[in-house]
Design an enzyme around this catalytic site. Structure first.
Site, PDB file in Angstrom:
ATOM      1  N   ARG A  51     -17.433  -5.984   8.341  1.00 24.45           N
ATOM      2  CA  ARG A  51     -18.862  -6.212   8.596  1.00 24.45           C
ATOM      3  C   ARG A  51     -19.343  -5.555   9.886  1.00 24.45           C
ATOM      4  O   ARG A  51     -20.525  -5.298  10.055  1.00 24.45           O
ATOM      5  CB  ARG A  51     -19.144  -7.713   8.690  1.00 24.45           C
ATOM      6  CG  ARG A  51     -19.074  -8.435   7.363  1.00 24.45           C
ATOM      7  CD  ARG A  51     -19.112  -9.922   7.564  1.00 24.45           C
ATOM      8  NE  ARG A  51     -18.008 -10.342   8.438  1.00 24.45           N
ATOM      9  CZ  ARG A  51     -17.736 -11.594   8.754  1.00 24.45           C
ATOM     10  NH1 ARG A  51     -18.489 -12.569   8.293  1.00 24.45           N
ATOM     11  NH2 ARG A  51     -16.719 -11.896   9.533  1.00 24.45           N
ATOM     12  N   ASP A 178       4.253  -8.824  -2.352  1.00 24.33           N
ATOM     13  CA  ASP A 178       5.197  -9.720  -1.691  1.00 24.33           C
ATOM     14  C   ASP A 178       6.080  -8.785  -0.883  1.00 24.33           C
ATOM     15  O   ASP A 178       6.953  -8.117  -1.435  1.00 24.33           O
ATOM     16  CB  ASP A 178       6.032 -10.529  -2.696  1.00 24.33           C
ATOM     17  CG  ASP A 178       6.771 -11.640  -1.975  1.00 24.33           C
ATOM     18  OD1 ASP A 178       7.429 -11.332  -0.969  1.00 24.33           O
ATOM     19  OD2 ASP A 178       6.675 -12.801  -2.398  1.00 24.33           O
ATOM     20  N   HIS A 179       5.808  -8.705   0.430  1.00 25.02           N
ATOM     21  CA  HIS A 179       6.397  -7.579   1.165  1.00 25.02           C
ATOM     22  C   HIS A 179       7.918  -7.681   1.275  1.00 25.02           C
ATOM     23  O   HIS A 179       8.579  -6.685   1.558  1.00 25.02           O
ATOM     24  CB  HIS A 179       5.740  -7.405   2.535  1.00 25.02           C
ATOM     25  CG  HIS A 179       6.010  -8.499   3.493  1.00 25.02           C
ATOM     26  ND1 HIS A 179       5.275  -9.653   3.523  1.00 25.02           N
ATOM     27  CD2 HIS A 179       6.944  -8.624   4.452  1.00 25.02           C
ATOM     28  CE1 HIS A 179       5.750 -10.440   4.454  1.00 25.02           C
ATOM     29  NE2 HIS A 179       6.758  -9.852   5.046  1.00 25.02           N
ATOM     30  N   LYS A 183      11.489  -4.473   1.003  1.00 23.05           N
ATOM     31  CA  LYS A 183      12.509  -4.237   2.039  1.00 23.05           C
ATOM     32  C   LYS A 183      13.720  -3.518   1.448  1.00 23.05           C
ATOM     33  O   LYS A 183      14.156  -3.817   0.342  1.00 23.05           O
ATOM     34  CB  LYS A 183      12.914  -5.568   2.683  1.00 23.05           C
ATOM     35  CG  LYS A 183      11.776  -6.137   3.559  1.00 23.05           C
ATOM     36  CD  LYS A 183      12.164  -7.404   4.248  1.00 23.05           C
ATOM     37  CE  LYS A 183      11.002  -7.975   5.035  1.00 23.05           C
ATOM     38  NZ  LYS A 183      10.846  -7.405   6.365  1.00 23.05           N
ATOM     39  N   GLU A 217      12.014 -18.531  11.050  1.00 26.99           N
ATOM     40  CA  GLU A 217      11.221 -17.926  12.115  1.00 26.99           C
ATOM     41  C   GLU A 217      11.547 -18.615  13.421  1.00 26.99           C
ATOM     42  O   GLU A 217      11.750 -19.832  13.441  1.00 26.99           O
ATOM     43  CB  GLU A 217       9.727 -18.094  11.837  1.00 26.99           C
ATOM     44  CG  GLU A 217       9.240 -17.342  10.630  1.00 26.99           C
ATOM     45  CD  GLU A 217       7.803 -17.723  10.308  1.00 26.99           C
ATOM     46  OE1 GLU A 217       6.900 -17.062  10.805  1.00 26.99           O
ATOM     47  OE2 GLU A 217       7.614 -18.715   9.586  1.00 26.99           O
ATOM     48  N   HIS A 241       7.884 -15.795  -1.277  1.00 26.39           N
ATOM     49  CA  HIS A 241       9.001 -14.954  -0.821  1.00 26.39           C
ATOM     50  C   HIS A 241      10.366 -15.470  -1.283  1.00 26.39           C
ATOM     51  O   HIS A 241      11.183 -14.719  -1.797  1.00 26.39           O
ATOM     52  CB  HIS A 241       8.999 -14.845   0.699  1.00 26.39           C
ATOM     53  CG  HIS A 241       7.693 -14.402   1.269  1.00 26.39           C
ATOM     54  ND1 HIS A 241       6.988 -13.342   0.750  1.00 26.39           N
ATOM     55  CD2 HIS A 241       6.941 -14.864   2.288  1.00 26.39           C
ATOM     56  CE1 HIS A 241       5.877 -13.171   1.436  1.00 26.39           C
ATOM     57  NE2 HIS A 241       5.824 -14.087   2.376  1.00 26.39           N
TER      58      HIS A 241
HETATM   59  P1  NAP Z   1      -8.056 -10.978  10.148  1.00 27.71           P
HETATM   60  O1  NAP Z   1      -7.402 -10.353  11.332  1.00 27.71           O
HETATM   61  O2  NAP Z   1      -8.799 -12.255  10.340  1.00 27.71           O
HETATM   62  O3  NAP Z   1      -9.042  -9.886   9.543  1.00 27.71           O
HETATM   63  C1  NAP Z   1     -10.000 -10.170   8.555  1.00 27.71           C
HETATM   64  C2  NAP Z   1     -10.736  -8.892   8.228  1.00 27.71           C
HETATM   65  O4  NAP Z   1     -11.696  -9.174   7.218  1.00 27.71           O
HETATM   66  C3  NAP Z   1     -11.500  -8.304   9.399  1.00 27.71           C
HETATM   67  O5  NAP Z   1     -11.447  -6.903   9.297  1.00 27.71           O
HETATM   68  C4  NAP Z   1     -12.920  -8.806   9.156  1.00 27.71           C
HETATM   69  O6  NAP Z   1     -13.835  -7.960   9.831  1.00 27.71           O
HETATM   70  C5  NAP Z   1     -12.980  -8.708   7.639  1.00 27.71           C
HETATM   71  N1  NAP Z   1     -14.002  -9.572   7.035  1.00 27.71           N
HETATM   72  C6  NAP Z   1     -14.187 -10.898   7.242  1.00 27.71           C
HETATM   73  N2  NAP Z   1     -15.231 -11.341   6.521  1.00 27.71           N
HETATM   74  C7  NAP Z   1     -15.710 -10.261   5.844  1.00 27.71           C
HETATM   75  C8  NAP Z   1     -16.786 -10.073   4.945  1.00 27.71           C
HETATM   76  N3  NAP Z   1     -17.615 -11.087   4.593  1.00 27.71           N
HETATM   77  N4  NAP Z   1     -16.995  -8.845   4.436  1.00 27.71           N
HETATM   78  C9  NAP Z   1     -16.194  -7.799   4.781  1.00 27.71           C
HETATM   79  N5  NAP Z   1     -15.157  -7.924   5.625  1.00 27.71           N
HETATM   80  C10 NAP Z   1     -14.925  -9.133   6.160  1.00 27.71           C
HETATM   81  O7  NAP Z   1      -7.022 -11.239   8.975  1.00 27.71           O
HETATM   82  P2  NAP Z   1      -5.595 -10.533   8.729  1.00 27.71           P
HETATM   83  O8  NAP Z   1      -4.563 -11.193   9.559  1.00 27.71           O
HETATM   84  O9  NAP Z   1      -5.747  -9.050   8.832  1.00 27.71           O
HETATM   85  O10 NAP Z   1      -5.289 -10.958   7.224  1.00 27.71           O
HETATM   86  C11 NAP Z   1      -5.963 -10.435   6.118  1.00 27.71           C
HETATM   87  C12 NAP Z   1      -5.400 -11.036   4.838  1.00 27.71           C
HETATM   88  O11 NAP Z   1      -4.026 -10.689   4.735  1.00 27.71           O
HETATM   89  C13 NAP Z   1      -5.444 -12.562   4.815  1.00 27.71           C
HETATM   90  O12 NAP Z   1      -5.632 -12.994   3.495  1.00 27.71           O
HETATM   91  C14 NAP Z   1      -4.044 -12.951   5.289  1.00 27.71           C
HETATM   92  O13 NAP Z   1      -3.655 -14.222   4.809  1.00 27.71           O
HETATM   93  C15 NAP Z   1      -3.219 -11.851   4.672  1.00 27.71           C
HETATM   94  N6  NAP Z   1      -1.966 -11.584   5.371  1.00 27.71           N
HETATM   95  C16 NAP Z   1      -1.957 -11.250   6.684  1.00 27.71           C
HETATM   96  C17 NAP Z   1      -0.749 -10.976   7.321  1.00 27.71           C
HETATM   97  C18 NAP Z   1      -0.688 -10.557   8.772  1.00 27.71           C
HETATM   98  O14 NAP Z   1       0.429 -10.216   9.218  1.00 27.71           O
HETATM   99  N7  NAP Z   1      -1.777 -10.540   9.506  1.00 27.71           N
HETATM  100  C19 NAP Z   1       0.449 -11.052   6.602  1.00 27.71           C
HETATM  101  C20 NAP Z   1       0.403 -11.384   5.240  1.00 27.71           C
HETATM  102  C21 NAP Z   1      -0.812 -11.645   4.650  1.00 27.71           C
HETATM  103  P3  NAP Z   1     -15.360  -8.427  10.199  1.00 27.71           P
HETATM  104  O15 NAP Z   1     -15.260  -9.785  10.803  1.00 27.71           O
HETATM  105  O16 NAP Z   1     -15.884  -7.364  11.103  1.00 27.71           O
HETATM  106  O17 NAP Z   1     -16.074  -8.429   8.910  1.00 27.71           O
END
Ligand code: NAP
Length: 490
Positions: A51, A178-179, A183, A217, A241
């Site tokens: 956004r 499922d990362h 691996k 972890e 996992h």
């Molecule tokens: P995050 O850091 O909170 O990022 C969320 C992203 O979504 C941001 O780029 C945000 O940008 C965007 N966003 C939020 N609302 C939006 C909207 N209405 N329209 C368009 N974009 C929007 O989350 P994350 O850690 O990257 O995780 C993302 C997903 O991957 C989640 O489902 C999480 O459970 C999963 N996941 C993450 C990890 C990890 O290591 N981080 C690992 C496994 C799975 P804006 O606010 O600018 O819109």
């Protein structure tokens, strides 16, 4: 995996959540490394979407700074310079239809390109993103969608997500990540099992005593308290996992390495898991919650003292399960699953313990060593080892445990790909083998749900364990009842 498929030459990879943690820490760095190895499609455009109003140059600068800060001294400025030209940005609010117009115009200007929509946002946005993509006519036959976990918090909510996404994409276009499956040691296990005649005769109840799968972890919940408190270890780790790893160890040889042949065999294992219900839940599962203790030599608070955790929370931060697979191959072999936060080490490994010799000619000490095991380790290091007994050099017949390293990294020149690199490659090449099919995902929910329901209905609280230990004493007792022990306790 299998025959090397070529990446399509022209591809638009649209990352929803392009400014988020996952995109910056994993996805863009993985793409950058693939670029260095010349594995990316020649005409790849990576479009970050979020956004925040950003120009292409501002997004590139943001990505540069975030990746450079994550990677520190490992950051490769020359590699970045070669990669940055692929990166573009589009401002989209998933909840605002009109905001898709700019993205739509850019994609439609190059209609011949394959499209991958990577949904790296909260799953509650998946449905509306897919609806909007469809409404703008952006989903073509050559489009794919990638879904990040968590895919629902129970069977019903996972079905809702699958229905919403499945309303616009065929199952063959849906890539559920499922990362752990990406691996290298997991794939090496497939190669060892099905590329050699050696192990197959041993891979069954007659030779295997038990299997232990651990994903631990060292960290606690950190800043993700509000998220974690609603999820817990069962949903966060076991449902996806650990059960996927169990499938890879236990599945029958597939007829080929094609996606559906492999996924059919994994599904059969999930369906053959003996249900754990009613009184069995207390006998065959342990749920725990960490109390104050120490991690890395420093004192750390207990789960209930962490930020954004309800003071009376009963969310589990540890799970151990004694699972059984009701098939001819595995009847009677316990599969122990264990995951937890605030454990002594960050470890992900599968240990296959083989039975002892029927009669030891070397005396009791050799017999009690119970020497034969295969260790498939994914974290902190990646390796596959076979543990054996061998004679210690010298004038007496003294047997000692030794291990053979079976990952042969010295034998190959090519670098092994990290999980997200491998999985992104497979998405770009259209190879679904390492992605979870809908029926697998739902079968996994069907198995864990009765356990979660029994915990919810119980007046018992999760068993406490001290931060920095391997979980509650009940976890050791779970194996002790079979006369077994977690392998680090032996
Ligand atoms: P995050 O850091 O909170 O990022 C969320 C992203 O979504 C941001 O780029 C945000 O940008 C965007 N966003 C939020 N609302 C939006 C909207 N209405 N329209 C368009 N974009 C929007 O989350 P994350 O850690 O990257 O995780 C993302 C997903 O991957 C989640 O489902 C999480 O459970 C999963 N996941 C993450 C990890 C990890 O290591 N981080 C690992 C496994 C799975 P804006 O606010 O600018 O819109």
């Amino acid at each position: 995996m299998g025959t090397r498929m070529q990446a399509v030459p022209e591809l638009d990879l649209v990352i929803f959540g392009g400014t988020g943690d996952l995109a910056m820490r994993k996805l863009l760095p993985a793409l950058m490394r693939l670029q260095q190895d010349e594995l990316l499609p020649a005409r790849l455009r990576v479009i970050g979407v979020a956004r925040e109003p950003l120009t292409q140059a501002a997004f590139q600068a943001l990505a540069h700074d975030r990746i450079a800060s994550y990677q520190g001294k490992h950051f490769d400025p020359a590699g970045w310079d070669r990669f940055v030209g692929h990166i573009d940005y589009a401002r989209v609010d998933a909840t605002d239809a009109a905001s898709f117009d700019d993205l739509a115009q850019r994609l439609q200007a190059e209609p011949q390109r394959d499209r991958v929509f990577y949904l790296s946002t909260a799953p509650r946005l998946f449905s509306t993103i897919c609806d909007q993509l469809a409404a703008k006519g952006l989903i073509t036959e050559r489009s794919r969608v990638v879904l990040e976990k968590p895919l629902g918090h129970d069977l019903a909510s996972s079905r809702d997500i699958n229905d919403a996404v499945g309303g616009h994409f065929g199952e063959q276009q849906i890539y559920r990540i499922d990362h752990y499956l990406g691996k290298e040691p997991v794939q090496n296990l497939l190669a060892l099992r099905f590329g050699n005649a050696l192990f197959e005769p041993l891979w069954r109840r007659e030779s295997v005593r038990d299997v232990q799968i651990t994903v631990s972890e060292e960290l606690g919940v950190e800043s993700r308290g509000d998220f974690y408190d609603q999820v817990g270890a069962m949903r966060d780790m076991v449902q996806n996992h650990l059960l996927q790893l169990l499938c890879i160890v236990a599945m029958e040889p597939p007829a080929s390495i094609s996606a559906d042949a492999v996924r059919d065999e994994k599904l059969k294992i999930l369906r053959a898991l003996r249900p754990i219900e009613g009184a069995d839940v207390a006998h065959k599962t342990v749920r725990g919650q960490y109390r104050a203790g120490a991690s890395g030599g420093k004192p750390v608070p207990g789960y209930l003292e962490e930020e954004r955790i309800k003071p009376d929370s009963t969310t589990e931060t540890f799970v151990a399960i004694r699972a059984e697979i009701d098939t001819w191959r595995w009847a009677g072999v316990p599969f122990f699953l264990r995951t937890g936060k605030r454990m002594p080490q960050r470890v992900a490994e599968i240990v296959v313990n083989f039975r002892s010799v029927p009669h030891s000619i070397f005396g009791q000490s050799a017999e009690s060593m119970n020497p034969n095991r295969m260790v498939i380790r994914m974290q902190p290091d990646e390796k596959v080892e076979l543990h054996l007994l061998a004679k210690q050099p010298g004038d007496v017949m003294n047997l000692q445990p030794v291990h053979l390293n079976l990952d042969f990294s010295q034998s190959f020149k090519s670098r092994s790909l990290e999980a997200y690199e491998r999985l992104l490659m497979d998405v770009m090449r259209g190879n679904l083998t390492l992605f979870v099919r809908r029926d697998e995902q739902e079968a996994a929910w069907r198995w864990v749900e009765p356990i979660m329901n029994a915990w919810k209905a119980s007046t018992d609280k999760p068993k406490p364990y001290t931060a920095g230990t391997w979980g509650p004493a009940a976890s050791s007792a779970l194996l002790g009842r079979d006369g077994l022990a977690w392998h680090e306790e032996i």
